[in-house]
Design a protein around this motif. Sequence first.
Motif, PDB file in Angstrom:
ATOM      1  N   VAL A 211       0.860  -1.179   0.000  1.00 44.18           N
ATOM      2  CA  VAL A 211       0.000   0.000   0.000  1.00 44.18           C
ATOM      3  C   VAL A 211       0.903   1.237   0.000  1.00 44.18           C
ATOM      4  CG1 VAL A 211      -1.816   1.256   1.195  1.00 44.18           C
ATOM      5  CG2 VAL A 211      -1.773  -1.252   1.286  1.00 44.18           C
ATOM      6  N   ARG A 212       0.613   2.172  -0.885  1.00 39.28           N
ATOM      7  CA  ARG A 212       1.403   3.398  -0.993  1.00 39.28           C
ATOM      8  C   ARG A 212       0.621   4.556  -0.389  1.00 39.28           C
ATOM      9  NH1 ARG A 212       2.089   7.799  -4.686  1.00 39.28           N
ATOM     10  NH2 ARG A 212       4.283   8.387  -5.001  1.00 39.28           N
ATOM     11  N   LEU A 213       1.340   5.464   0.271  1.00 41.81           N
ATOM     12  CA  LEU A 213       0.705   6.636   0.879  1.00 41.81           C
ATOM     13  C   LEU A 213       1.551   7.871   0.629  1.00 41.81           C
ATOM     14  CD1 LEU A 213       2.624   7.097   3.568  1.00 41.81           C
ATOM     15  CD2 LEU A 213       1.219   5.260   4.477  1.00 41.81           C
ATOM     16  N   GLU A 283      -3.025   4.061  -1.814  1.00 41.44           N
ATOM     17  CA  GLU A 283      -3.046   3.545  -3.183  1.00 41.44           C
ATOM     18  C   GLU A 283      -2.763   2.054  -3.116  1.00 41.44           C
ATOM     19  OE1 GLU A 283      -0.794   4.272  -7.488  1.00 41.44           O
ATOM     20  OE2 GLU A 283      -0.270   5.504  -5.748  1.00 41.44           O
ATOM     21  N   TYR A 284      -3.617   1.265  -3.755  1.00 44.04           N
ATOM     22  CA  TYR A 284      -3.564  -0.180  -3.589  1.00 44.04           C
ATOM     23  C   TYR A 284      -3.158  -0.951  -4.843  1.00 44.04           C
ATOM     24  CZ  TYR A 284      -6.301   1.100   0.532  1.00 44.04           C
ATOM     25  OH  TYR A 284      -6.735   1.675   1.705  1.00 44.04           O
ATOM     26  N   THR A 285      -3.141  -0.302  -5.991  1.00 41.80           N
ATOM     27  CA  THR A 285      -2.888  -1.005  -7.243  1.00 41.80           C
ATOM     28  C   THR A 285      -1.491  -0.685  -7.759  1.00 41.80           C
ATOM     29  OG1 THR A 285      -5.249  -0.908  -7.788  1.00 41.80           O
ATOM     30  CG2 THR A 285      -3.734  -1.408  -9.578  1.00 41.80           C
ATOM     31  N   PHE A 288       3.069   1.343  -8.561  1.00 45.37           N
ATOM     32  CA  PHE A 288       2.901   2.665  -7.982  1.00 45.37           C
ATOM     33  C   PHE A 288       3.733   3.680  -8.753  1.00 45.37           C
ATOM     34  CE2 PHE A 288       2.530   0.051  -3.895  1.00 45.37           C
ATOM     35  CZ  PHE A 288       1.155  -0.027  -3.992  1.00 45.37           C
ATOM     36  N   GLY A 289       3.243   4.908  -8.772  1.00 44.14           N
ATOM     37  CA  GLY A 289       4.027   5.976  -9.365  1.00 44.14           C
ATOM     38  C   GLY A 289       5.240   6.306  -8.503  1.00 44.14           C
ATOM     39  N   PHE A 290       6.205   6.968  -9.121  1.00 44.38           N
ATOM     40  CA  PHE A 290       7.401   7.380  -8.375  1.00 44.38           C
ATOM     41  C   PHE A 290       7.317   8.841  -7.950  1.00 44.38           C
ATOM     42  CE2 PHE A 290       8.295   7.746 -12.931  1.00 44.38           C
ATOM     43  CZ  PHE A 290       8.601   9.094 -13.040  1.00 44.38           C
ATOM     44  N   ASP A 291       6.231   9.507  -8.348  1.00 40.53           N
ATOM     45  CA  ASP A 291       6.078  10.912  -7.997  1.00 40.53           C
ATOM     46  C   ASP A 291       4.908  11.074  -7.024  1.00 40.53           C
ATOM     47  OD1 ASP A 291       4.172  10.180  -9.836  1.00 40.53           O
ATOM     48  OD2 ASP A 291       4.853  11.560 -11.397  1.00 40.53           O
ATOM     49  N   VAL A 292       4.809  12.265  -6.447  1.00 43.83           N
ATOM     50  CA  VAL A 292       3.692  12.566  -5.554  1.00 43.83           C
ATOM     51  C   VAL A 292       2.777  13.566  -6.242  1.00 43.83           C
ATOM     52  CG1 VAL A 292       4.964  12.053  -3.442  1.00 43.83           C
ATOM     53  CG2 VAL A 292       5.015  14.372  -4.353  1.00 43.83           C
ATOM     54  N   GLN A 317       8.683  19.325   3.979  1.00 40.58           N
ATOM     55  CA  GLN A 317       8.998  18.197   3.109  1.00 40.58           C
ATOM     56  C   GLN A 317       7.740  17.379   2.853  1.00 40.58           C
ATOM     57  OE1 GLN A 317      11.768  17.575   6.079  1.00 40.58           O
ATOM     58  NE2 GLN A 317      11.032  15.565   6.739  1.00 40.58           N
ATOM     59  N   ARG A 318       7.756  16.669   1.732  1.00 36.31           N
ATOM     60  CA  ARG A 318       6.690  15.764   1.341  1.00 36.31           C
ATOM     61  C   ARG A 318       7.336  14.433   0.984  1.00 36.31           C
ATOM     62  NH1 ARG A 318       2.560  19.618  -0.532  1.00 36.31           N
ATOM     63  NH2 ARG A 318       3.566  21.646  -0.815  1.00 36.31           N
ATOM     64  N   TRP A 319       6.586  13.349   1.166  1.00 38.03           N
ATOM     65  CA  TRP A 319       7.154  12.053   0.813  1.00 38.03           C
ATOM     66  C   TRP A 319       6.058  11.048   0.521  1.00 38.03           C
ATOM     67  CZ3 TRP A 319       7.189  13.947   5.812  1.00 38.03           C
ATOM     68  CH2 TRP A 319       6.541  13.192   6.792  1.00 38.03           C
ATOM     69  N   ALA A 320       6.462   9.966  -0.106  1.00 36.60           N
ATOM     70  CA  ALA A 320       5.604   8.802  -0.282  1.00 36.60           C
ATOM     71  C   ALA A 320       6.249   7.633   0.443  1.00 36.60           C
ATOM     72  CB  ALA A 320       5.429   8.474  -1.762  1.00 36.60           C
TER      73      ALA A 320
END
Length: 369
Positions: A211-213, A283-285, A288-292, A317-320
């Motif tokens: 799972v991506r966040l 994000e579950y599928t 995953f993208g590499f950007d935010v 800062q922002r991150w995934a």
Amino acid sequence: MTIVGGGVLGTAHAWEAVERGHAVVQLEREVEARGATVRNFGLVWVSGRADHELDAALRARELWEKIGERVPGVGFRPAGSLTLLRSTREVAVAEQMARRPDAAQRGFRLLEPAEVRAINPALRGTFIAGLHCSRDAAVESRLALPAIRALLESTGRYTFLAGTEARSAGSGLVRDDRGARHESDLVLLCPGAAHGGLIRELAGELPVRRVRLQMMQTEPLGEPLTTAIADGDSFRYYPGYAGSALNALRDNEPQAPVADTNHMQLLCVQRLHGGLTIGDTHEYTEPFGFDVHEPPYEYLAGLVEELLGRPLPPVRQRWAGVYSQCIDPGELVYRRAIGHGLWVITGPGGRGMTLAPAIAERTADLIGI
């Protein structure tokens, strides 16, 4: 014991083993853990846990408090949380939660706005009620593991090998990419969200998903945010809020489009340096993208400003991040023996920071160490 993986699950198992008198060698392929362990809120989150999770969450909170007493650098604080409500249907969910038989065990109280502000004076914005959970707590996710390791190393029975990747593992033996052999009675593989490579070779395809966040961190707020905060969308996310009132909320009150599209809830906690950690999306599928993406950040920033009644400090800062989640909702974690004295432990989902000490305790009891 040899532990492969330097994240919170691996480190919690190292703590439990050393506490029980064992010697531990822990391998981490990065110089420092860089996965979901440090890309989270640091919340020890009791509120919203399903019935089968509650005992483990309460036990984990107790263990985190004990760890925090011995390791001040963990930054444990029993701050509690406030879920801030902006509609009558959200209030109805909170009312149902406050009437649960285990409401006192969870520390639930439904509060009027003035009562909310008495607990957390920084909340000067717009909301009509708040669900207080006194059992929630926080630790410093980016500081906790180095602090814990320092205490473990002082025992003389713990060695942390940074920048060292396991190349093979079997009963009683791990070989690393530096050519060293690590012999032990027990090997625990705690790979986090890295499900390929050696883990796939040893265990096959695991019943877990990734799972991506997305999250962000602000500069210091300039005043204390005395509790963690959440919004009513968190009711839709956490299984402990299930019930007729939640069904009515879902059926009659859709999320904002950006929140719906990105499977969002608001969680916000103040770090010891004063800044706010704010999120998150799901994000579950894959792939995953590499950007935010900017719209979720804009939505979350606006929502926090609405609840605080003031502009946010600049975003620092922002991150995934990506975490591993066991597919079986009835399991707290995927924990299986894949050979004699060889175990794989992964997939706590978004509960890793909360539950890690309790999961490690249960592992130790199960294995009999």
